[in-house]
Design a protein around this motif. Sequence first.
Motif, PDB file in Angstrom:
ATOM      1  N   UNK A 132       3.619  -1.818  13.300  1.00  6.66           N
ATOM      2  CA  UNK A 132       3.499  -0.593  12.589  1.00  6.66           C
ATOM      3  C   UNK A 132       2.822  -1.143  11.099  1.00  6.66           C
ATOM      4  N   UNK A 133       3.494  -2.050  11.043  1.00  2.48           N
ATOM      5  CA  UNK A 133       4.535  -2.428   9.622  1.00  2.48           C
ATOM      6  C   UNK A 133       3.396  -3.319   9.439  1.00  2.48           C
ATOM      7  N   UNK A 134       2.509  -3.952   9.954  1.00  2.00           N
ATOM      8  CA  UNK A 134       1.185  -4.569   9.316  1.00  2.00           C
ATOM      9  C   UNK A 134      -0.176  -3.991   9.215  1.00  2.00           C
ATOM     10  N   UNK A 135       0.014  -1.989   9.869  1.00  6.49           N
ATOM     11  CA  UNK A 135      -0.684  -1.927   9.880  1.00  6.49           C
ATOM     12  C   UNK A 135      -0.529  -0.629   8.548  1.00  6.49           C
ATOM     13  N   UNK A 136       0.415  -0.219   8.465  1.00  7.98           N
ATOM     14  CA  UNK A 136       0.216   0.409   7.510  1.00  7.98           C
ATOM     15  C   UNK A 136       0.781  -1.114   5.958  1.00  7.98           C
ATOM     16  N   UNK A 137       0.646  -1.891   5.969  1.00  5.99           N
ATOM     17  CA  UNK A 137       0.676  -2.462   4.746  1.00  5.99           C
ATOM     18  C   UNK A 137      -0.319  -2.949   4.379  1.00  5.99           C
ATOM     19  N   UNK A 138      -1.236  -2.912   5.350  1.00  5.32           N
ATOM     20  CA  UNK A 138      -2.583  -3.129   4.996  1.00  5.32           C
ATOM     21  C   UNK A 138      -3.462  -1.729   4.814  1.00  5.32           C
ATOM     22  N   UNK A 139      -2.760  -0.452   5.426  1.00  3.73           N
ATOM     23  CA  UNK A 139      -3.709   0.811   5.001  1.00  3.73           C
ATOM     24  C   UNK A 139      -2.736   1.212   3.606  1.00  3.73           C
ATOM     25  N   UNK A 140      -2.060   0.911   2.990  1.00  4.74           N
ATOM     26  CA  UNK A 140      -1.384   1.238   1.907  1.00  4.74           C
ATOM     27  C   UNK A 140      -1.941   0.150   0.165  1.00  4.74           C
ATOM     28  N   UNK A 141      -3.363  -0.834   1.102  1.00  2.70           N
ATOM     29  CA  UNK A 141      -4.302  -1.111  -0.688  1.00  2.70           C
ATOM     30  C   UNK A 141      -5.492   0.119  -0.660  1.00  2.70           C
ATOM     31  N   UNK A 142      -5.544   0.809   0.700  1.00  3.57           N
ATOM     32  CA  UNK A 142      -6.931   1.232   0.259  1.00  3.57           C
ATOM     33  C   UNK A 142      -5.604   2.965  -0.743  1.00  3.57           C
ATOM     34  N   UNK A 143      -4.360   3.300  -1.141  1.00  7.42           N
ATOM     35  CA  UNK A 143      -4.714   4.365  -1.427  1.00  7.42           C
ATOM     36  C   UNK A 143      -4.948   3.534  -2.910  1.00  7.42           C
ATOM     37  N   UNK A 144      -4.540   4.338  -4.592  1.00  7.13           N
ATOM     38  CA  UNK A 144      -4.640   4.807  -5.796  1.00  7.13           C
ATOM     39  C   UNK A 144      -3.849   3.240  -5.717  1.00  7.13           C
ATOM     40  N   UNK A 145      -4.193   2.206  -6.955  1.00  9.62           N
ATOM     41  CA  UNK A 145      -2.459   1.642  -7.117  1.00  9.62           C
ATOM     42  C   UNK A 145      -1.080   1.800  -7.444  1.00  9.62           C
ATOM     43  N   UNK A 146      -1.191   3.087  -7.953  1.00  7.38           N
ATOM     44  CA  UNK A 146      -0.277   3.526  -8.924  1.00  7.38           C
ATOM     45  C   UNK A 146       0.812   4.345  -8.049  1.00  7.38           C
ATOM     46  N   UNK A 147       0.297   4.625  -6.305  1.00  6.33           N
ATOM     47  CA  UNK A 147       1.147   5.149  -5.428  1.00  6.33           C
ATOM     48  C   UNK A 147       2.685   4.696  -5.012  1.00  6.33           C
ATOM     49  N   UNK A 148       3.253   4.736  -5.388  1.00  6.80           N
ATOM     50  CA  UNK A 148       4.793   3.820  -4.442  1.00  6.80           C
ATOM     51  C   UNK A 148       4.932   5.126  -3.773  1.00  6.80           C
ATOM     52  N   UNK A 149       5.312   4.091  -2.901  1.00  4.72           N
ATOM     53  CA  UNK A 149       6.246   4.238  -1.599  1.00  4.72           C
ATOM     54  C   UNK A 149       7.516   4.032  -1.589  1.00  4.72           C
ATOM     55  N   UNK A 150       9.129   4.387  -1.323  1.00  2.00           N
ATOM     56  CA  UNK A 150       9.913   3.859  -1.511  1.00  2.00           C
ATOM     57  C   UNK A 150      10.785   4.453  -0.578  1.00  2.00           C
ATOM     58  N   UNK A 151      11.402   3.713   0.443  1.00  2.00           N
ATOM     59  CA  UNK A 151      12.609   3.992   1.162  1.00  2.00           C
ATOM     60  C   UNK A 151      14.320   3.271   1.008  1.00  2.00           C
TER      61      UNK A 151
END
Length: 363
Positions: A132-151
Amino acid sequence: MINLGNFLTLSTFGESHGTAYGGVITNFPAGLKPDFQEIQRQLDRRRPGQSTIVTQRKENDSVKFLSGVFNGTTTGTPIGFIIENENQKSQDYDHLANVYRPSHADFTYDRKFGIRDYRGGGKSSARETVNWVVAGSLARQILPSDVQIQAYVSSVGEIFCEKPYQDLDLSKTDDNDVRCPDPATAERMITRIKEIKKEGNTIGGTITCVIKNLPAGVGEPVFGKLQAELAKAMLNINAAKGFEYGSGFCGARMTGMDHNDLFNEDFTTKSNLSGGIQGGISNGMDIYFRVAFKPVATVLRDQQSVNSSGSTVTVAGKGRHDACVLPRAVPVVENLAAFVLADLFLINKLRKFNNQQSENNRI
């Protein structure tokens, strides 16, 4: 197995003590140049053995991409990847071949499939989250560059980070082993986890996730509501027991006049008890949610249980396990959220494209 995602999808394979984990991502856009170093960095944040308060299983968790990428650029065809297992100690689980551990998936997997891989829990192992981390970190690069996701870890047992996320510097989350951006609270959390670990016990807590700069309009009106898709993804994480967003359960104690987010003239809102989501669709404000995690079910103590014949047995606590899953779950939460957002973001783009095509055809 059922896939993660609606348009952008992930299917996975692998077991805790098998040869490798891996997955296949479909409908990933062509022409993107992924930052592979960032994908590996996210895997490193999740990997075992990174501090004294997590499991000491040693895995490099190096990802290899097998398809869907040519000369560093995505091709639009399915992206296949694997992460090889390197440090299995399967013999640690021989005593569990016919024993059902309390609060594990042993009994339910046996009833569903008629067979189970008892080595580290097989497919039920939290090592599945490496995919899931591989898929999510790859998918994150689809989003606009200013979208921040922080947990970040917002509580461990009875120890809570009392500061709201707005008062925290979330860039400091990885500055300590427990991944809480408030140093004083983090120190107390680490001390408590070490105490619990010494006792051969485990402890749970919560992770808060904040999403900034997501454009308004992401999410579907009915069965693809943004909060529902996030909740579904988060509750698939091993040990996750609860999900709330915005005011969450606290909102149930409020009146409508107190809870409503009044508009400013620029369409922002004066408060954000909605958690950035209204009608299942992002409204441009911060999205924030919290995920509750139970204590890890494997404790290093003897417990009474039953075997596959129904006879009473004593289960010996053995192996290498997390006393608290939270520090390593932070990147899992972030990257699952990224996958959900990328999926809905692509659905939005596809809808706009289809609408434009329909308009062109009418002309």
